[in-house]
Write a protein that holds these residues in place. Structure first.
Motif: not given
Length: 474
Positions: A217-230
């Motif tokens: 589906g439509y999501n954040i890229s797997a290259f992005t690690d959203i868990d480290v977004f400050p």
């Protein structure tokens, strides 16, 4: 009469035998009665304990006759934390609607077997900038005017925005193959006119079990690690953070488990979106999809992830059909950890050629690739890093700080506008957030940025932002 003594003796023996038999029967009955009494004592003790438990638990309202009982919150036994496990600390400054929802927020949808969690976030941001910086709602260092450009000395200005308000729906149900999830989320950072243009962020399905996770589906890229977004109150976040949405299919098999920790292999195929400055009759395209591959070690209190991005960038002449193509590659290392009782730290570093469209600060500037003076299409190198730290003063009061650095290095023979494109940018933030009720947060944040163009002209910008957020179902 001579036979009488013998008869009397015989009847006396029979009587003694009967008495002895009756005594044995009475002893057996007494043993049975003792066992029954013990069983009765056990049952009475169990009933007494149940009555005490029922008195301690809150009473459940009974629906009136003829009406359907309201749905009650459901906790999935497969995903709910153990009773002895304390809840994970979530600082007040954490972005709303980013983390995976907790199981107890779900309600059952009749007899369908589906569970649903709804979340509505109403947020107002008040921003005061020391100069005009392009977008009034976003703090983007690459848009800060440098000396000699218009608005360099434009002066202070104020803006109010509710675009971080969001709506999110999370469906889930148990299947023979694991837990099936369908997630939808939108905010109001769209490109349309008006104060609140619609912007869809998430709409995907995911199948999750002990062996793998399959997402489409439509999501954040797997290259992005959203868990480290400050934990910034500002929506855009650090300049060097890799952040991109798009249609994709993602497969993450579990390679190894050790207790509550696991090693996974995230793989994805994603929609390509070549960000190349068009010249003459050329327009960008991609012959192949974007692919990512990496490794992620996830532990209860920390994680580390290594991601790799593979792209194929191209330009095609609309008149002659002539094409130029180049390959692009980027790698990124990210990680986060919990510290002490309420603190956490995040960090990321990335490097590569042709991935500018994934970087927050330079996405959309046409810096994935460029033509050289001899007509060759070549990917542009970029690199960046950043850190974040959150300190919880109390359960309801926290502060977060972050810093990011980004550098773009096009070769000297590339055909690009050096008077407008950045060579490097810097970002810093510091905030204080107060969770003054379970579903309401008030915070203030200071933001600083620097923009240095390829001509070495530079400028700085500052912002003070206050945020008031109401979260219906965090």
């Amino acid at each position: 009469m001579a036979l009488a003594p013998a008869a009397f003796a015989q009847s006396s023996d029979d009587l003694k035998a009967e008495i002895a038999q009756m005594r044995q029967q009475m002893q057996a009955q007494q043993q049975v009665m003792q066992k029954m009494q013990q069983r009765l004592d056990q049952l009475e003790a169990k009933e007494s304990a149940q009555e005490k438990t029922a008195q301690a638990a809150p009473a459940t309202p009974v629906a009136p006759t003829g009406t359907k009982a309201p749905a009650t919150p459901i906790v999935s036994s497969a995903s709910a934390p153990a009773p002895s496990t304390p809840p994970v600390y979530r600082p007040p400054s954490a972005p709303a609607g980013v983390a995976e929802p907790l199981p107890e927020g779900y309600v059952r949808l009749g007899d369908t077997g589906n569970l649903l969690k709804l979340d509505l976030v109403a947020q107002l941001d008040t921003m005061i900038d020391n100069k005009y910086m392009g977008s009034a709602d976003l703090f983007v260092p690459s848009s800060i005017p440098v000396r000699g450009q218009p608005f360099y000395d434009s002066g202070w200005r104020t803006n109010l925005s509710a675009r971080q308000s969001l709506f999110r729906m999370d469906f889930r149900r148990d299947t023979d193959y694991g837990t099936l999830k369908v997630v939808y989320k939108n905010n109001f950072f769209g490109s349309g006119s008006g104060d609140m243009p619609y912007n869809m962020q998430l709409f995907y399905g995911e199948l999750d079990n002990d062996r793998y996770t399959l997402l489409a589906g439509y999501n954040i890229s797997a290259f992005t690690d959203i868990d480290v977004f400050p934990n910034t109150l500002d929506y855009e976040g650090p300049n060097s953070f890799t952040f991109k949405y798009g249609p994709q299919i993602r497969f993450s098999p579990v390679l190894y488990r050790s207790g509550d920790s696991k090693l996974t292999l995230p793989l994805s195929m994603e929609k390509p979106n070549a960000d190349i400055t068009a010249i003459a009759n050329y327009s960008p395209y991609s012959r192949l999809a974007d692919f990512t591959a990496g490794l992620r070690w996830q532990a209860p209190d920390w994680h580390i992830q290594w991601s790799n991005l593979f792209r194929n960038l191209g330009m095609q002449n609309s008149e002659t059909g002539q094409t130029q193509r180049t390959k692009a590659f980027a790698t990124q290392l990210t990680g986060s950890t919990s510290l002490f009782e309420r603190d956490s730290a995040q960090g990321w570093v990335s490097n590569g050629h042709g991935y500018a469209n994934f970087l927050q600060d330079i996405s959309g500037l046409g810096l994935d690739a460029a033509f050289t003076t001899n007509g060759e299409l070549r990917a542009i190198r970029a690199r960046g890093y950043g850190v974040g730290y959150t300190h919880g003063w109390t359960d309801s009061l926290s502060s977060s700080a972050s810093y990011g650095y980004l550098r773009v290095s096009p070769s000297s023979d590339m055909l690009i506008n050096r008077d407008e494109l950045p060579k490097s940018t810097k970002f810093a933030s510091l905030n204080l957030a107060w969770q003054f009720s379970q579903r309401a947060m008030l915070g203030i944040e200071y933001l600083w940025g620097q923009n240095i163009l390829l001509t070495d002209a530079r400028g700085q910008g500052q912002r003070v932002q206050t945020t008031l957020r109401y979260d219906l179902n965090p």
